[in-house]
Design an enzyme around this catalytic site. Sequence first.
Site, mmCIF file in Angstrom:
data_model
loop_
_atom_site.group_PDB
_atom_site.id
_atom_site.type_symbol
_atom_site.label_atom_id
_atom_site.label_comp_id
_atom_site.label_asym_id
_atom_site.label_seq_id
_atom_site.Cartn_x
_atom_site.Cartn_y
_atom_site.Cartn_z
ATOM 1 N N ASP A 1 10.038 23.695 32.515
ATOM 2 C CA ASP A 1 8.961 23.980 31.877
ATOM 3 C C ASP A 1 8.459 25.225 32.628
ATOM 4 O O ASP A 1 8.504 25.455 33.496
ATOM 5 C CB ASP A 1 7.423 22.731 32.904
ATOM 6 C CG ASP A 1 6.172 23.654 33.155
ATOM 7 O OD1 ASP A 1 6.106 24.172 31.750
ATOM 8 O OD2 ASP A 1 5.556 22.902 33.432
ATOM 9 N N ASN B 1 5.442 27.072 32.804
ATOM 10 C CA ASN B 1 3.801 27.723 32.961
ATOM 11 C C ASN B 1 3.124 26.505 33.675
ATOM 12 O O ASN B 1 2.214 26.987 34.006
ATOM 13 C CB ASN B 1 3.508 27.850 31.366
ATOM 14 C CG ASN B 1 3.305 26.808 30.625
ATOM 15 O OD1 ASN B 1 3.952 25.672 31.131
ATOM 16 N ND2 ASN B 1 2.564 27.012 29.647
ATOM 17 N N ASP C 1 8.497 23.430 27.404
ATOM 18 C CA ASP C 1 8.406 24.394 26.259
ATOM 19 C C ASP C 1 9.212 25.006 26.242
ATOM 20 O O ASP C 1 10.690 25.434 26.725
ATOM 21 C CB ASP C 1 7.048 25.217 26.281
ATOM 22 C CG ASP C 1 7.577 25.898 28.355
ATOM 23 O OD1 ASP C 1 8.635 26.471 28.421
ATOM 24 O OD2 ASP C 1 5.777 25.125 28.859
ATOM 25 N N ASP D 1 14.754 19.148 14.400
ATOM 26 C CA ASP D 1 14.992 17.653 13.701
ATOM 27 C C ASP D 1 13.986 17.595 12.471
ATOM 28 O O ASP D 1 12.752 17.940 12.644
ATOM 29 C CB ASP D 1 14.036 16.957 15.109
ATOM 30 C CG ASP D 1 14.323 15.443 15.293
ATOM 31 O OD1 ASP D 1 14.560 15.067 14.311
ATOM 32 O OD2 ASP D 1 15.084 15.295 16.543
ATOM 33 N N ASP E 1 15.986 12.512 11.022
ATOM 34 C CA ASP E 1 14.956 11.227 11.812
ATOM 35 C C ASP E 1 15.090 10.143 10.724
ATOM 36 O O ASP E 1 14.289 9.977 9.406
ATOM 37 C CB ASP E 1 13.858 11.344 11.604
ATOM 38 C CG ASP E 1 13.904 10.628 13.066
ATOM 39 O OD1 ASP E 1 13.892 10.410 14.369
ATOM 40 O OD2 ASP E 1 12.057 9.757 12.908
ATOM 41 N N GLU F 1 20.056 10.512 10.963
ATOM 42 C CA GLU F 1 20.144 8.576 11.761
ATOM 43 C C GLU F 1 20.354 8.331 10.561
ATOM 44 O O GLU F 1 18.799 7.980 10.182
ATOM 45 C CB GLU F 1 18.705 9.310 12.417
ATOM 46 C CG GLU F 1 19.167 8.331 13.909
ATOM 47 C CD GLU F 1 17.284 7.942 14.043
ATOM 48 O OE1 GLU F 1 17.398 7.133 15.171
ATOM 49 O OE2 GLU F 1 16.136 8.668 13.604
ATOM 50 N N HIS G 1 18.161 10.500 22.923
ATOM 51 C CA HIS G 1 16.758 10.320 24.069
ATOM 52 C C HIS G 1 16.149 9.196 23.819
ATOM 53 O O HIS G 1 14.696 8.681 23.746
ATOM 54 C CB HIS G 1 15.067 11.071 23.350
ATOM 55 C CG HIS G 1 15.195 11.127 21.613
ATOM 56 N ND1 HIS G 1 16.070 11.440 20.948
ATOM 57 C CD2 HIS G 1 14.018 10.872 21.017
ATOM 58 C CE1 HIS G 1 16.064 11.016 20.106
ATOM 59 N NE2 HIS G 1 14.487 11.136 19.336
ATOM 60 N N ASP G 2 16.269 8.372 22.695
ATOM 61 C CA ASP G 2 15.704 6.836 22.554
ATOM 62 C C ASP G 2 17.211 6.131 23.216
ATOM 63 O O ASP G 2 16.564 4.258 22.582
ATOM 64 C CB ASP G 2 16.672 6.658 20.901
ATOM 65 C CG ASP G 2 14.726 7.471 20.097
ATOM 66 O OD1 ASP G 2 14.037 7.458 20.784
ATOM 67 O OD2 ASP G 2 15.611 7.415 18.581
HETATM 68 O O1 TEU Z 1 14.232 6.881 16.125
HETATM 69 C C1 TEU Z 1 14.741 5.595 15.049
HETATM 70 C C2 TEU Z 1 14.965 4.085 15.221
HETATM 71 O O2 TEU Z 1 15.265 4.149 14.495
HETATM 72 C C3 TEU Z 1 15.156 4.078 16.741
HETATM 73 O O3 TEU Z 1 16.066 4.195 17.742
HETATM 74 C C4 TEU Z 1 13.830 3.474 17.519
HETATM 75 O O4 TEU Z 1 13.597 4.724 18.320
HETATM 76 C C5 TEU Z 1 13.500 2.592 18.646
HETATM 77 O O5 TEU Z 1 14.328 3.102 19.354
HETATM 78 C C6 TEU Z 1 14.023 1.301 18.228
HETATM 79 O O6 TEU Z 1 13.972 0.499 18.980
HETATM 80 C C7 TEU Z 1 13.406 8.176 15.707
HETATM 81 C C8 TEU Z 1 13.274 8.776 16.503
HETATM 82 O O7 TEU Z 1 14.830 9.383 17.328
HETATM 83 C C9 TEU Z 1 12.444 8.179 17.791
HETATM 84 O O8 TEU Z 1 12.031 9.104 18.773
HETATM 85 C C10 TEU Z 1 11.337 8.140 16.372
HETATM 86 O O9 TEU Z 1 10.422 7.776 17.521
HETATM 87 C C11 TEU Z 1 11.895 6.946 15.944
HETATM 88 O O10 TEU Z 1 12.341 7.958 14.631
HETATM 89 C C12 TEU Z 1 10.145 7.553 14.925
HETATM 90 O O11 TEU Z 1 10.465 8.571 14.274
HETATM 91 CA CA CA Z 2 4.645 23.636 30.028
#
Ligand code: TEU
Ligand code: CA
Length: 554
Positions: A21, A23, A29, A98, A200, A255, A327-328
């Site tokens: 971050d 700011n 950001d 993305d 995605d 993905e 991130h998932d």
């Molecule tokens: O993720 C799609 C997906 O199939 C999964 O991994 C999902 O995020 C979830 O964890 C199922 O348990 C992608 C992105 O990476 C995710 O961050 C988004 O939330 C999702 O698509 C929708 O755009």
């Molecule tokens: Ca910020």
Amino acid sequence: MNKTWWKEAVIYQIYPRSFMDSNGDGIGDLQGIVSRLDYLKYLGIDVIWLSPVYQSPNDDNGYDISDYQAIMDEFGTMEDFDELLAKAHDRGIRIVMDLVVNHTSDEHKWFLESKKSKDNPYRDYYIWREGQNEQAPPNNWGSCFGGSAWQYDEATSMYYLHLFSKKQPDLNWDNKEVRQSVYDMMTWWCEKGIDGFRMDVISMISKTSEMPDGKAEGLYGDFGPYCIHGPNVHKYLQEMNETVLSKYDIMTVGETAGVTTELAKQYAGEDARELNMVFQFEHVEGNGKYGKWTDQKMPLTMLKKTLSRWQRELHGKAWNSLFWDNHDQPRAVSRFGDDRPMFREISAKMLATCLHMLQGTPYIYQGEELGMTNYPFQSPDDFRDIESINAYSQWCANGPLSHEEFWPCITAKSRDNARTPMQWDDTENAGFTTGTPWISVNPNYKEINAKAETSDPDSVFHYYKKLIALRRENPVMIYGSYEPLLEDSEELFVYTRTLDLEKLLTVCNFSDKEASFTIPYEFVGAGCLISNTENTYDKAEITLRPYEAFVLKI
Ligand code: TEU
Ligand code: CA
């Protein structure tokens, strides 16, 4: 096998909201990222994959996009983006965007138009159906984030499809204008000079026209067979490739949840003219206790079997992407390694060794290079992620499970584990922000942070740096063939890589116990490329320490 820059690259994923971050508003950001480019350069990565930075109401942290050609206010401006791109390029770092085009936000102008009336020019941009009757949606499909996959809309008394949240309506890819609008938008970004796309849930863009009920285990049915790898997905990707991708020197990674090795060769075969590579999820999915929610570890033999199959079947035919987390997913060291203090560093290094020595393009998720861990959630109020919040409500607060049953499972798998702020130093809020962070910082930041690790040559950070550097000097790491050894071992992950006269042996102890191992004859006396201990490997019979890993080269 063709040699390409993206096969040789190491990719670093940034989740902008949680990275840095600039700011003091508590939200990461673009200027924050700019300020950390030298850190990434020092680590040695080649490419940044930037999770979505587009305008979004943030129902799903930017994966719900309301304008593909504008930057989210909280992240900065298009000028900030241009500065980031230019400064990354100055350092020889490429940027992959993305691309979230299975769905938009319900606040995207296309959807705002679409829902107005049945004859609106944008009506057919989305997937509208009549309900079965007054009360019931068109079919029983459930959305990935809980509840029905259909949302009733009063204006026209019809339902629209949303495989994710109701604020993420699915685009209708069978409409040629939708496809052209997406290609135009992609071209606009390519002309700006970006270096690729992570796409995605791209395997979900084509739906079958019949939409029967899906197999139901709980309240809702499975849309999978009708929406994943649908009838026209390859046709559309080939069209996208011809219209946009083939015109630029960019990389693409799809993905593709539910992908098999056979399908991967269609999506990302050497001559497929679709994508460069796909993310497969077999090694991070497994069968959960309650859907995806489980606190069970996958047995090592199963993990190896899966990864070995992908290594062997794609070799020379398609290209693997390699990852432990994103991130998932939960944090790699907490899930596949051991985050207890005595084992955290050594097991994080072991996992890094195991992954970077495989064939494919490695992806490092922000903080993985520090051995960042899962978050010690105390209560459901700690969750920020729509998936965790909805799952807790559906399975527990308003569902069949007690808190005690569900809590270990949801905390082990919550996506918020990956989304706590990057730990930069040991000052307040780990140096991520001077304000109040949008999601809590992991309390272990005083021990685990970039400042401490960049100044300690034995740190997890420096180990990653070394692995990345080794890749440049050892083409066998990139192009060599793969052969697994000791496939039945529940402790050791062992494999060789071979390219012409060069050969590597990788040995990783995935257990918290010592393990004995006999170095194969041809590797006895070979040089050690890297090890996460001070041990030497000149005798055949050795005893590995818990989580020890090493690579020998002849
Ligand atoms: O993720 C799609 C997906 O199939 C999964 O991994 C999902 O995020 C979830 O964890 C199922 O348990 C992608 C992105 O990476 C995710 O961050 C988004 O939330 C999702 O698509 C929708 O755009
Ligand atoms: Ca910020």
